[in-house]
Design an enzyme around this catalytic site. Structure first.
Site, PDB file in Angstrom:
ATOM      1  CG  HIS A   1      -0.230   0.318   2.518  1.00 51.36           C
ATOM      2  ND1 HIS A   1      -0.138   1.591   3.043  1.00 51.36           N
ATOM      3  CD2 HIS A   1       0.413  -0.489   3.396  1.00 51.36           C
ATOM      4  CE1 HIS A   1       0.536   1.551   4.185  1.00 51.36           C
ATOM      5  NE2 HIS A   1       0.881   0.305   4.429  1.00 51.36           N
ATOM      6  CB  CYS A   2       0.957   4.369  -1.703  1.00 46.56           C
ATOM      7  SG  CYS A   2      -0.674   4.651  -2.432  1.00 46.56           S
ATOM      8  CB  VAL A   3      -0.081   7.920   1.741  1.00 43.79           C
ATOM      9  CG1 VAL A   3       1.359   7.978   2.179  1.00 43.79           C
ATOM     10  CG2 VAL A   3      -0.253   8.588   0.388  1.00 43.79           C
TER      11      VAL A   3
END
Length: 634
Positions: free
Chosen positions: A29-31
């Site tokens: 995941h990213c932010v």
């Protein structure tokens, strides 16, 4: 507990919708987004996934399937990871995506995990500079030295962080990758490389040439803060390890495969990959700097106007190596961070304009909260939930961000650290005791971007009908009047226990809804009401029914039984099929489940409890039989 339950439910539904953990090759995941590589990308119900509670959007971007979550993505990913394991299966994805798609996918997977460390230390570096400017400390104080060491540690030892994330992406030993990074960062070698660099600038005495095995010349290059050399070296390490394992006897592989792999990879890394990677990184960085030097504000305007489009496709991660290389070489970065920050503020300005102008209270609430998130660097809620949905506010944000991008390039704004999320929180990264106006002009650029996007959105307006149709989705409140329609019947024979005695906090605290639990005494399962099957995952552990009377009933068989993958379940149920109360749905081998140590307690829950005055068990304890009333609805 309510939030944890919500995250788990979102994660479970997402994983089930993308084909279960068996279909997941990689998960990270990213932010704001869950990111997946899938073995089979066909027939993924994108529209269905968009409607999952907690999901803001879903899309394919090259070889990635992205699920936009927003601020709580880390919490949802924690639950996803508990389902699919560490980064999914080991099988390769079956894909015919082009080279660029695969490249962006690799870059995203390598750089996303290290963002929190870069952000935290970059923000600290800005506060340290602020402390020097205000005279709270001096650059020669021990406090400054210690804190600066903390703030600079991630960037200086960047090869170690990249070694881990690259090893995870390419599925090779993280510890061998760290050993390789440690060799490249070993003080004896680094000191010699730094002496050689100083001698080239000052004309002083250079260290004696280094050779491996007495014959292979070893270029003296400092890999502190470097990016490309360790990434390429770990990729080579993976293939070297795999090659060795093919011929190394199994009884010897534990001891000798790591040693031989390092002895082969290290010379390749130090003699070929390292120097080439270093020079290539410097070349790319110089090229970008030249482009902006020649193009000036026009280059900044173009990148500012198109940066949100890069974010939508995930291509913005391709700029990470450029940004980090600039930090390592120049001590600052004047392209990606400033422009990313102003474009985030543009999304915020447009969202707040929507909040001011809309007549819909639900959209106003979404616009305000997402506008705040965008101003501190998390733009997906504003982008997907407001601006893109209404179209013209998104166009306004592109215009505002483009103008502000041109301004930031014209003023040559410099970020001196990672600075946290691009936006208001990155202000400390622009503080420098030798260039005090830099941060002032950066704040002006942020304000300009926000204000222009706000004004442009008010001028362009938006279609209120789109907002009402697509944003406000409420479940109808259904009256249950007849004696027959206000009853739910037991799907099992067994013993009743109250929900608060269930060993799962999600059900025990009635976070999913009110109902009752049953400890089964035989294996047959029947329908508790008449209606349409809406939920029946591949694991077969749960059945969701939309009753003919509007009541939504979930029969959840056992606790954590999703992990069994359907083993022990023999249920003949089809999604969207109509079933009648008392209809035999199949059997569950509860004895087999008990033998595996599984808690077979089965929950019968009214998931739309909020639509009714009251939902209560017909009895709190004792023996219950199939088709006997178990829950009463008012």
């Amino acid at each position: 507990m309510r939030k944890l339950s919500k995250f788990k439910e979102t994660a479970t539904q997402v994983v089930e919708a993308i084909g279960g953990k068996e279909n997941v090759v990689n998960a990270w995941h990213c932010v704001t987004r869950l990111r997946f590589n899938l073995k089979d990308k066909n027939n993924i119900p994108v529209d269905k996934i968009k409607k999952i509670p907690g999901v803001m959007g879903a899309q394919f971007s090259g070889d990635q399937f992205q699920v936009i979550i927003g601020n709580t993505v880390a919490d949802v990913f924690e639950e996803v990871e508990s389902i699919v394991g560490n980064s999914g299966s080991n099988e390769k994805t079956n894909t015919d995506e082009g080279f660029l798609s695969k490249l962006f996918d690799i870059i995203s997977a390598i750089f996303t995990p290290i963002v929190p460390a870069l952000a935290g230390t970059g923000l600290l570096k800005g506060f340290i500079a602020l402390a020097v400017i205000f005279g709270w400390t001096t650059a020669d104080s021990t406090s400054y030295q210690v804190l600066y060491g903390l703030a600079d540690s991630v960037l200086y030892f960047l090869p170690f962080l990249l070694a881990v994330s690259t090893a995870r992406k390419f599925r090779t030993s993280e510890y061998l990758a760290l050993a390789l990074a440690g060799a490249m960062m070993y003080p004896t070698y680094l000191n010699a490389a730094q002496q050689a660099m100083q001698a080239s600038f000052t004309g002083g005495e250079a260290p004696a040439p280094w050779h491996m095995f007495g014959i292979i010349p070893l270029p003296l290059v400092s890999y502190a803060s470097s990016v490309l050399p360790i990434i390429f070296s770990v990729v080579v390490l993976k293939y070297v390890v795999n090659w060795i394992k093919k011929w190394m006897p199994g009884s010897l592989t534990l001891m000798f495969t790591p040693m031989v792999a390092l002895l082969i990879t290290f010379p390749i890394a130090m003699v070929i990959i390292g120097p080439i990677g270093t020079y290539a990184g410097n070349f790319v960085g110089d090229g970008i700097a030249w482009l902006f030097e020649v193009g000036g504000p026009f280059a900044g305007l173009i990148l500012g106007a198109t940066f949100p489009l890069l974010v939508i496709t995930g291509m913005h991660y391709s700029l990470a190596p450029i940004s980090l290389t600039s930090y390592a070489k120049n001590g600052f970065e004047n392209v990606v961070t400033p422009i990313n920050s102003v474009t985030n503020m543009a999304q915020s300005g447009s969202a707040f304009a929507v909040a001011l102008r809309t007549k819909d209270s639900s959209m106003r609430q979404i616009a305000v909260s997402s506008g705040i998130s965008a101003s501190i660097g998390i733009t997906e809620p504003a982008m997907y939930g407001v601006n893109l949905k209404l179209k013209r506010p998104f166009y306004a944000s592109l215009a505002g961000g483009g103008i502000a991008g041109g301004f930031s390039t014209f003023m040559n704004l410099k970020a001196y650290g990672g600075g946290g999320m691009p936006g208001l929180f990155s202000i400390p990264a622009f503080i420098n005791d030798k260039d005090t106006m830099n941060v002032i002009w950066f704040i002006v650029a942020l304000a300009l971007s926000w204000a222009l996007s706000f004004i442009f959105t008010l001028v362009l307006g938006f279609d209120e009908e789109i907002e009402k149709d697509e944003v406000v989705q409420e479940s109808p409140v259904v009256a249950v009047n007849s004696i027959e329609n206000n009853r739910i019947f037991s799907p099992l024979n067994g013993e009743i226990i109250p929900l608060n005695q269930v060993a799962d906090e999600t059900f025990a605290q009635e976070l999913v809804g009110k109902g009752i639990a049953i400890i089964p005494s035989d294996n047959q399962v029947v329908a508790p009401i008449s209606g349409v099957v809406k939920i029946f995952p591949e694991s077969k552990h749960a059945i969701g029914i939309l009753g003919d009377n509007g009541v939504e009933v979930l029969v959840h068989i056992g606790i954590d039984t999703i992990e069994l993958g359907g083993e022990g379940f023999n249920l003949d149920v089809t999604v969207d099929s109509h079933i009648e109360k008392g209809q035999v749905l199949g059997t569950v081998d509860f004895d087999e489940l008990r033998a595996k140590g599984v808690d077979v307690t089965t929950m019968v829950i009214v998931t739309n409890t909020a639509n009714y005055t009251d939902v209560s068990p017909a009895q709190d304890n004792g023996v219950i039989y199939k088709e006997e009333e178990i829950v009463h609805i008012i």
